[in-house]
Design a protein around this motif. Structure first.
Motif, PDB file in Angstrom:
ATOM      1  N   HIS A  91     125.890  98.978  41.353  1.00  0.00           N
ATOM      2  CA  HIS A  91     126.312  97.611  41.691  1.00  0.00           C
ATOM      3  C   HIS A  91     125.242  96.921  42.530  1.00  0.00           C
ATOM      4  O   HIS A  91     124.913  95.754  42.306  1.00  0.00           O
ATOM      5  N   PHE A  92     124.686  97.660  43.479  1.00  0.00           N
ATOM      6  CA  PHE A  92     123.638  97.109  44.343  1.00  0.00           C
ATOM      7  C   PHE A  92     122.387  96.757  43.547  1.00  0.00           C
ATOM      8  O   PHE A  92     121.857  95.644  43.654  1.00  0.00           O
ATOM      9  N   ILE A  93     121.944  97.683  42.702  1.00  0.00           N
ATOM     10  CA  ILE A  93     120.666  97.496  42.013  1.00  0.00           C
ATOM     11  C   ILE A  93     120.737  96.357  41.010  1.00  0.00           C
ATOM     12  O   ILE A  93     119.755  95.636  40.781  1.00  0.00           O
ATOM     13  N   LEU A  94     121.905  96.134  40.409  1.00  0.00           N
ATOM     14  CA  LEU A  94     122.043  95.056  39.440  1.00  0.00           C
ATOM     15  C   LEU A  94     122.074  93.678  40.099  1.00  0.00           C
ATOM     16  O   LEU A  94     121.923  92.660  39.416  1.00  0.00           O
ATOM     17  N   GLN A  95     122.265  93.665  41.418  1.00  0.00           N
ATOM     18  CA  GLN A  95     122.191  92.393  42.151  1.00  0.00           C
ATOM     19  C   GLN A  95     120.771  92.095  42.642  1.00  0.00           C
ATOM     20  O   GLN A  95     120.522  91.036  43.217  1.00  0.00           O
ATOM     21  N   LEU A 100     114.114  93.742  44.061  1.00  0.00           N
ATOM     22  CA  LEU A 100     113.714  95.150  44.056  1.00  0.00           C
ATOM     23  C   LEU A 100     113.429  95.657  42.641  1.00  0.00           C
ATOM     24  O   LEU A 100     112.690  96.628  42.468  1.00  0.00           O
ATOM     25  N   VAL A 101     114.036  95.002  41.632  1.00  0.00           N
ATOM     26  CA  VAL A 101     113.882  95.485  40.261  1.00  0.00           C
ATOM     27  C   VAL A 101     113.661  94.326  39.302  1.00  0.00           C
ATOM     28  O   VAL A 101     113.906  93.161  39.632  1.00  0.00           O
ATOM     29  N   GLU A 102     113.198  94.668  38.099  1.00  0.00           N
ATOM     30  CA  GLU A 102     113.091  93.713  37.006  1.00  0.00           C
ATOM     31  C   GLU A 102     113.671  94.357  35.758  1.00  0.00           C
ATOM     32  O   GLU A 102     113.807  95.579  35.677  1.00  0.00           O
ATOM     33  N   SER A 103     114.026  93.540  34.783  1.00  0.00           N
ATOM     34  CA  SER A 103     114.513  94.085  33.519  1.00  0.00           C
ATOM     35  C   SER A 103     113.404  94.887  32.859  1.00  0.00           C
ATOM     36  O   SER A 103     112.225  94.543  32.944  1.00  0.00           O
ATOM     37  N   TRP A 104     113.794  95.958  32.214  1.00  0.00           N
ATOM     38  CA  TRP A 104     112.793  96.821  31.582  1.00  0.00           C
ATOM     39  C   TRP A 104     113.410  97.513  30.391  1.00  0.00           C
ATOM     40  O   TRP A 104     114.600  97.755  30.326  1.00  0.00           O
ATOM     41  N   TYR A 105     112.577  97.811  29.411  1.00  0.00           N
ATOM     42  CA  TYR A 105     113.028  98.487  28.211  1.00  0.00           C
ATOM     43  C   TYR A 105     112.017  99.579  27.881  1.00  0.00           C
ATOM     44  O   TYR A 105     110.861  99.501  28.283  1.00  0.00           O
ATOM     45  N   LEU A 106     112.472 100.563  27.156  1.00  0.00           N
ATOM     46  CA  LEU A 106     111.562 101.629  26.756  1.00  0.00           C
ATOM     47  C   LEU A 106     110.575 101.108  25.713  1.00  0.00           C
ATOM     48  O   LEU A 106     110.613  99.955  25.315  1.00  0.00           O
ATOM     49  N   GLY A 353     122.673 102.596  28.252  1.00  0.00           N
ATOM     50  CA  GLY A 353     122.651 102.201  29.656  1.00  0.00           C
ATOM     51  C   GLY A 353     121.910 100.898  29.863  1.00  0.00           C
ATOM     52  O   GLY A 353     121.333 100.322  28.946  1.00  0.00           O
ATOM     53  N   LEU A 354     121.957 100.416  31.101  1.00  0.00           N
ATOM     54  CA  LEU A 354     121.223  99.218  31.499  1.00  0.00           C
ATOM     55  C   LEU A 354     119.957  99.677  32.207  1.00  0.00           C
ATOM     56  O   LEU A 354     120.018 100.512  33.119  1.00  0.00           O
ATOM     57  N   ILE A 355     118.815  99.147  31.800  1.00  0.00           N
ATOM     58  CA  ILE A 355     117.542  99.653  32.305  1.00  0.00           C
ATOM     59  C   ILE A 355     116.849  98.603  33.179  1.00  0.00           C
ATOM     60  O   ILE A 355     116.726  97.439  32.797  1.00  0.00           O
ATOM     61  N   ARG A 356     116.421  99.027  34.346  1.00  0.00           N
ATOM     62  CA  ARG A 356     115.627  98.202  35.252  1.00  0.00           C
ATOM     63  C   ARG A 356     114.379  98.981  35.655  1.00  0.00           C
ATOM     64  O   ARG A 356     114.326 100.201  35.536  1.00  0.00           O
ATOM     65  N   ARG A 357     113.367  98.277  36.159  1.00  0.00           N
ATOM     66  CA  ARG A 357     112.178  98.948  36.672  1.00  0.00           C
ATOM     67  C   ARG A 357     111.988  98.576  38.131  1.00  0.00           C
ATOM     68  O   ARG A 357     112.098  97.396  38.503  1.00  0.00           O
ATOM     69  N   ALA A 358     111.717  99.577  38.959  1.00  0.00           N
ATOM     70  CA  ALA A 358     111.547  99.350  40.389  1.00  0.00           C
ATOM     71  C   ALA A 358     110.256  98.578  40.657  1.00  0.00           C
ATOM     72  O   ALA A 358     109.174  98.986  40.220  1.00  0.00           O
ATOM     73  N   LEU A 359     110.357  97.465  41.369  1.00  0.00           N
ATOM     74  CA  LEU A 359     109.186  96.665  41.728  1.00  0.00           C
ATOM     75  C   LEU A 359     108.523  97.205  42.987  1.00  0.00           C
ATOM     76  O   LEU A 359     107.351  96.931  43.253  1.00  0.00           O
ATOM     77  N   ALA A 374     111.431 103.622  35.908  1.00  0.00           N
ATOM     78  CA  ALA A 374     112.608 103.012  35.296  1.00  0.00           C
ATOM     79  C   ALA A 374     113.872 103.570  35.948  1.00  0.00           C
ATOM     80  O   ALA A 374     113.914 104.720  36.384  1.00  0.00           O
ATOM     81  N   ILE A 375     114.886 102.718  36.042  1.00  0.00           N
ATOM     82  CA  ILE A 375     116.202 103.123  36.543  1.00  0.00           C
ATOM     83  C   ILE A 375     117.214 102.838  35.442  1.00  0.00           C
ATOM     84  O   ILE A 375     117.328 101.700  34.978  1.00  0.00           O
ATOM     85  N   VAL A 376     117.922 103.865  35.014  1.00  0.00           N
ATOM     86  CA  VAL A 376     118.916 103.707  33.951  1.00  0.00           C
ATOM     87  C   VAL A 376     120.312 103.811  34.551  1.00  0.00           C
ATOM     88  O   VAL A 376     120.696 104.852  35.091  1.00  0.00           O
ATOM     89  N   VAL A 377     121.051 102.711  34.482  1.00  0.00           N
ATOM     90  CA  VAL A 377     122.456 102.699  34.889  1.00  0.00           C
ATOM     91  C   VAL A 377     123.266 103.190  33.686  1.00  0.00           C
ATOM     92  O   VAL A 377     123.345 102.506  32.667  1.00  0.00           O
TER      93      VAL A 377
END
Length: 474
Positions: A91-95, A100-106, A353-359, A374-377
């Protein structure tokens, strides 16, 4: 000479050993989450794509959650990844989009959508695309004009199905949703087509999304890229024809984009072609799979079908004119229908899952997620959590009566989360609700064969679900 070769061999062994050590122990300004980086280069990709035949969380994820807890590290296709099933952290990371993060895909998504290009106006682009989608697929557009169009489409579609001996549900539902998405995007008319539009290219793209990135003939990855090129060429033809006829105004998404091309520098012809492809893809893929799964689940749960039918027959009874078009108020009254849709989406967990990348480095529970990882929710782990959803593998739409809003927001994410919540979520729910309304009030069906599911880790049908559908006798 023997000493030379011995030294050379020793040096080679030392280099390989050092490389493997670095692979297994990545640099980190702190303590990495527990887990394994797997084999050099391929990581744990092979374990991840081992198929399972259940709605349950994939064995790859489930075993590691049991061993390491709700946060672990791995490596997928040479990408370091942290997998999270921690609802609070998710919940925190998606906000934290853009902070802190950006959208990312493999790799595949990154390649076809040109991710990684230096776009300083990325937030502006995202805002533009979201507003574009909302203006054509959002609630106001649905209320103002799309509701009767969708009902007409669904009536024609299911009537056509009933004239056939049997239908392949996923294929037929894909075609329906795809054609309507194309109609909204660039006024495509399947009865009088101006181009040879097929959803085959989009289907193979979907099937190859998480394929291993080996780009040579015969691989799913290669076919995915090739069919993506063909789909883009079709979209390019559509755009060029519209640009060559500046006096043509259809009032569709493409008209909107062409008008904005005069003012927005990022709306190049290549970007517009990619955007059209993306809008078409998201407008049909998850909808068609969810509708297909609903057929399977309703066939296997007659009590659910009975209550769903009762709700829609009650809507007809309340009308002064039974055959009048559906209204927005009637759609909003479909409480149990929404429960059925939510429960199908919860079980399906269509995406892995939902994927983000740590900035930047992120601290969580005493661990550090390094910048660039990458962070996979894992939505399936959230939506099948027995602490939130009792007997989580059971198809039980009634459970939604008592679920708390806070539990839903943190454990149910079929349309993403945070500011990246899908702009077409209401459109998807409306289309599925109207589909059920027409289906259960006018038709009955029987399952002929198929419908077994498989996760690879994307959920899909292992064998084709075929049904026979016929009109109810009045």
């Amino acid at each position: 000479m023997s000493t030379f070769w011995l030294c050379l061999a020793a040096s080679f062994v030392i280099c390989i050993t050092h490389w493997i050590y670095k692979w297994r122990n990545p640099k980190c300004n702190g303590i990495l989450p527990p887990g394994s980086m797997g084999l050099p280069l391929i990581g744990e990709t092979l374990q991840m794509i081992i198929p399972s035949y259940s709605f349950d969380v994939s064995p790859f994820i489930k075993k590691r959650l049991q061993r390491y807890g709700p946060l672990f590290r791995t490596n997928i296709a040479s990408r370091p990844v942290v997998v999270s099933a921690d609802p609070e952290f998710n919940h925190f990371i998606l906000q934290q989009q853009g902070k802190l993060v950006e959208s990312w895909y493999l790799d595949l998504f990154a390649k076809v959508f040109k991710q990684g290009e230096n776009r300083p106006d990325g937030s502006h682009i995202h805002k533009y695309v979201r507003n574009l989608a909302l203006s054509h697929f959002g609630a106001e557009s649905l209320k103002a004009k799309l509701l009767p169009q969708l009902e007409e489409l669904i009536n024609k579609t299911i009537c056509s199905w009933s004239s056939q001996e049997s239908i392949k549900v996923k294929l037929a539902a894909s075609e329906m949703a795809f054609h309507f998405g194309a109609k909204l995007t660039f006024s495509y008319d399947p009865e009088n087509p101006s181009i040879d539009l097929t959803d085959n290219y989009f289907v193979s793209f979907s099937e190859g999304l998480l394929s291993f990135p080996l780009n040579f003939p015969g691989t799913a990855y290669h076919k995915c890229l090739e069919d993506h090129k063909k789909a883009l060429n079709l979209m390019r033809d559509v755009l060029n024809k519209r640009l060559a006829s500046p006096g043509t105004h259809q009032g569709d998404v493409l008209d909107h984009i062409i008008k904005d091309m005069k003012f927005e520098n990022f709306l190049t012809e290549e970007f517009v072609v990619q955007l059209m492809f993306g809008l078409l893809f998201v407008s049909y893929d998850s909808i068609s799979l969810t509708l297909s799964l609903a057929f399977k689940l309703l066939s296997e749960n007659p009590k659910v079908l009975e209550e769903l039918t009762a709700e829609h027959e009650e809507i007809l009874k309340r009308r002064e004119i039974p055959d009048s078009p559906i209204t927005w108020e009637e759609y909003k009254s479909m409480t149990f229908t929404l429960y059925v849709i939510n429960e199908t989406l919860r079980l399906a967990s269509v995406t892995p899952g939902l994927i983000r990348r740590a900035l930047k480095d992120i601290q969580v529970n005493g661990y550090t997620i390094p910048a660039g990882w990458a962070i996979v929710v894992v939505t399936s782990a959230l939506q099948l959590n027995p602490n939130t959803f009792e007997d989580p593998l059971a198809f039980n739409p009634w459970r939604w009566k008592d679920l708390k809003a806070n539990d839903i927001s943190k454990h149910f994410m079929p349309f993403g989360g945070g500011i990246k919540h899908c702009a077409g979520s209401e459109y998807s729910r409306v289309l599925m609700s109207l589909f059920f309304h027409v289906l259960v009030t006018k038709y009955r069906w029987t399952k002929i064969e198929g419908g077994d599911i498989v996760r690879t880790p994307i959920l899909k049908f292992r064998n084709t679900l075929r049904i026979n559908i016929s009109k109810k006798h009045t």
